[in-house]
Design a protein around this motif. Structure first.
Motif, PDB file in Angstrom:
ATOM      1  N   PRO A   1       0.829  -1.214   0.000  1.00 47.46           N
ATOM      2  CA  PRO A   1       0.000   0.000   0.000  1.00 47.46           C
ATOM      3  C   PRO A   1       0.854   1.250   0.000  1.00 47.46           C
ATOM      4  O   PRO A   1       1.938   1.278   0.594  1.00 47.46           O
ATOM      5  N   LYS A   2       0.404   2.289  -0.678  1.00 47.24           N
ATOM      6  CA  LYS A   2       1.129   3.546  -0.704  1.00 47.24           C
ATOM      7  C   LYS A   2       1.025   4.267   0.625  1.00 47.24           C
ATOM      8  O   LYS A   2       1.945   4.963   1.048  1.00 47.24           O
ATOM      9  N   LYS A   3      -0.101   4.117   1.280  1.00 49.61           N
ATOM     10  CA  LYS A   3      -0.283   4.732   2.597  1.00 49.61           C
ATOM     11  C   LYS A   3      -0.101   3.666   3.670  1.00 49.61           C
ATOM     12  O   LYS A   3      -0.092   2.474   3.387  1.00 49.61           O
ATOM     13  N   ALA A   4       0.061   4.139   4.881  1.00 45.94           N
ATOM     14  CA  ALA A   4       0.285   3.210   5.995  1.00 45.94           C
ATOM     15  C   ALA A   4      -1.033   2.575   6.425  1.00 45.94           C
ATOM     16  O   ALA A   4      -1.555   2.815   7.532  1.00 45.94           O
ATOM     17  N   GLU A   5      -1.640   1.778   5.529  1.00 42.90           N
ATOM     18  CA  GLU A   5      -2.895   1.099   5.837  1.00 42.90           C
ATOM     19  C   GLU A   5      -2.588  -0.252   6.471  1.00 42.90           C
ATOM     20  O   GLU A   5      -1.859  -1.062   5.899  1.00 42.90           O
TER      21      GLU A   5
ATOM     22  N   SER B   1      -0.639  -6.805  14.067  1.00 43.92           N
ATOM     23  CA  SER B   1      -0.884  -5.671  13.179  1.00 43.92           C
ATOM     24  C   SER B   1      -0.120  -5.910  11.887  1.00 43.92           C
ATOM     25  O   SER B   1       1.112  -6.055  11.892  1.00 43.92           O
ATOM     26  N   LEU B   2      -0.842  -5.917  10.773  1.00 42.27           N
ATOM     27  CA  LEU B   2      -0.241  -6.273   9.488  1.00 42.27           C
ATOM     28  C   LEU B   2      -0.642  -5.265   8.419  1.00 42.27           C
ATOM     29  O   LEU B   2      -1.730  -4.681   8.480  1.00 42.27           O
ATOM     30  N   PRO B   3       0.231  -5.034   7.420  1.00 43.14           N
ATOM     31  CA  PRO B   3      -0.124  -4.110   6.332  1.00 43.14           C
ATOM     32  C   PRO B   3      -1.107  -4.768   5.359  1.00 43.14           C
ATOM     33  O   PRO B   3      -1.167  -5.989   5.237  1.00 43.14           O
ATOM     34  N   LYS B   4      -1.875  -3.939   4.689  1.00 45.96           N
ATOM     35  CA  LYS B   4      -2.797  -4.449   3.678  1.00 45.96           C
ATOM     36  C   LYS B   4      -2.029  -4.639   2.371  1.00 45.96           C
ATOM     37  O   LYS B   4      -1.639  -3.682   1.716  1.00 45.96           O
ATOM     38  N   ILE B   5      -1.785  -5.889   2.014  1.00 49.04           N
ATOM     39  CA  ILE B   5      -0.991  -6.224   0.833  1.00 49.04           C
ATOM     40  C   ILE B   5      -1.915  -6.745  -0.260  1.00 49.04           C
ATOM     41  O   ILE B   5      -2.746  -7.625  -0.010  1.00 49.04           O
TER      42      ILE B   5
END
Length: 398
Positions: A370-374, A386-390
């Motif tokens: 993701p481009k933003k810290a989502e 807590s994991l990034p949206k990939i």
């Protein structure tokens, strides 16, 4: 001045090597070649030999006796490995010659270029001679020490001790001080100063010819430092321990021989004192009895078959990979993994979740971060993760 061609002189040395070797051997033994010895060799090989030896300047007169000229003597020394150990004072003289040339080079470096060039070459020659003498001395001392250790000539122990002590005191320790770079008055310390100076001047001297001379000198001094370090290690790690061992062993053996010659001269301590010991403990009988008595009483033992509940879940990689392929593209990979497990389990265990996340590393998937810290937070039986949206898509085929 020698009128003969160099090739003719080398041919003479090759054809008459035994004669030159005999001259060298007599001079090594007596310090000169006596008239009687020389006349005997000439009579054996003919009058022509006398003419050639004088014409090619192999020998020169020394009163009524003779000696080999230095150039031939040093050549035979090198060929026969017959180096006499030199006193360290003889080697230490190079500190004066090297220091004097170094001082003149620094003081008059901006004057006559030709003189400066010759001084650099002379300094290089002095360093080369110094290293050569150190190597020869170390080689000869090592050979003499090994010969003394093997004691082929059956030297008595007392004489071996005297020789070992003599070499340590007058040769090894002074030579080691000469090679000690930490000693400010050592030759090696002076060579190091020259090396540092040559390193600077090979980079910033204005005249290119002189720069090249400093470059050559610096390269030579780098190799010199390596050679001297190797010789110092031989002195410290091999020669000194070998001589000390000879001296210690000889002292012990000499004292023991003196004792055997007169064993009743003085009272000796009890070297062998008789004593009686047992190979087993005194209370061994009781310990053995105690050990066997524990098996004399039979205790009843009850065995029950227990059933242990455990999760026999096995990660079916092919199944989940097929489900993921059908679901592509997936905007949130970790949430997809969590939902897949929720189909079969009410509570999601951490190890199962991470096992399924391993599909992310397959090579046929294209991953987009993701481009933003989502981020998304998923809860397992032991953790909140807590994991990034990939985003996952099929890999592009090339």
């Amino acid at each position: 001045m020698i009128k003969a061609e160099p090739r003719t002189i080398l041919s003479f040395l090759h054809a008459n090597f035994d004669v030159v070797k005999d001259l060298f051997s007599y001079q090594i033994a007596d310090g000169l070649i006596t008239k009687e010895v020389y006349d005997m060799l000439i009579q054996k090989h003919g009058h022509t030999m006398n003419i050639r030896l004088r014409e090619y300047r192999v020998i020169r007169s020394l009163g009524s006796d003779y000696e080999m000229r230095d150039v031939y003597f040093k050549l035979m020394e090198f060929l026969m490995f017959e180096f006499k150990p030199l006193l360290p004072e003889t080697i230490e003289k190079y500190k004066g010659s090297i220091s004097e040339l170094f001082l003149k080079i620094r003081k008059y470096e901006n004057q006559d270029r030709d003189i400066l060039q010759e001084r650099i070459k002379n300094l290089s020659h002095q360093v080369r001679e110094f290293v050569d003498l150190v190597e020869r001395n170390t080689f000869r001392l090592l050979a003499e020490t090994r010969e003394l250790k093997s004691n082929i000539d059956r030297i008595e122990y007392r004489e071996k001790v005297q020789k070992a002590s003599f070499w340590i005191e007058y040769y090894i320790l002074p030579l080691n001080r000469i090679l000690d770079v930490k000693h400010s008055e050592s030759v090696t310390s002076t060579v190091l100063d020259v090396s540092e100076y040559a390193n600077r001047r090979r980079l910033d001297f204005q005249d290119e010819t002189i720069r090249m001379e400093f470059e050559k000198l610096y390269s030579q001094l780098i190799q010199t430092n390596t050679d001297l370090l190797r010789q110092s290690k031989v002195l410290v790690n091999e020669l000194l321990p070998l001589l000390e061992r000879i001296r210690t062993e000889s002292l012990i053996l000499t004292g023991w021989i003196e004792f055997l010659r007169n064993p009743y001269k003085m009272d000796t301590p009890p070297l062998l004192k008789g004593s009686r010991t047992m190979v087993y403990a005194k209370d061994m009988l009781y310990k053995v009895r105690e050990f066997f008595e524990q098996f004399s009483v039979n205790d009843y033992v009850t065995l029950e078959d227990g059933v242990v509940d455990f999760d026999k879940w096995i990660f079916d990689r092919e199944l989940f990979k097929s489900n993921l392929t059908k679901s592509l593209p997936v905007n949130d990979f970790f949430s997809w993994c969590y939902k897949e497990l929720e189909k079969d389990f009410q509570d999601i265990e951490t190890d199962k979740f991470f096992a399924l996340c391993g599909l992310l590393f397959d090579g046929d998937l294209q991953i987009e971060f993701p481009k933003k810290a989502e981020r998304v937070t998923l809860t397992t039986t032991t953790s909140n993760i807590s994991l990034p949206k990939i985003k996952v898509e099929p890999a592009l085929k090339i």
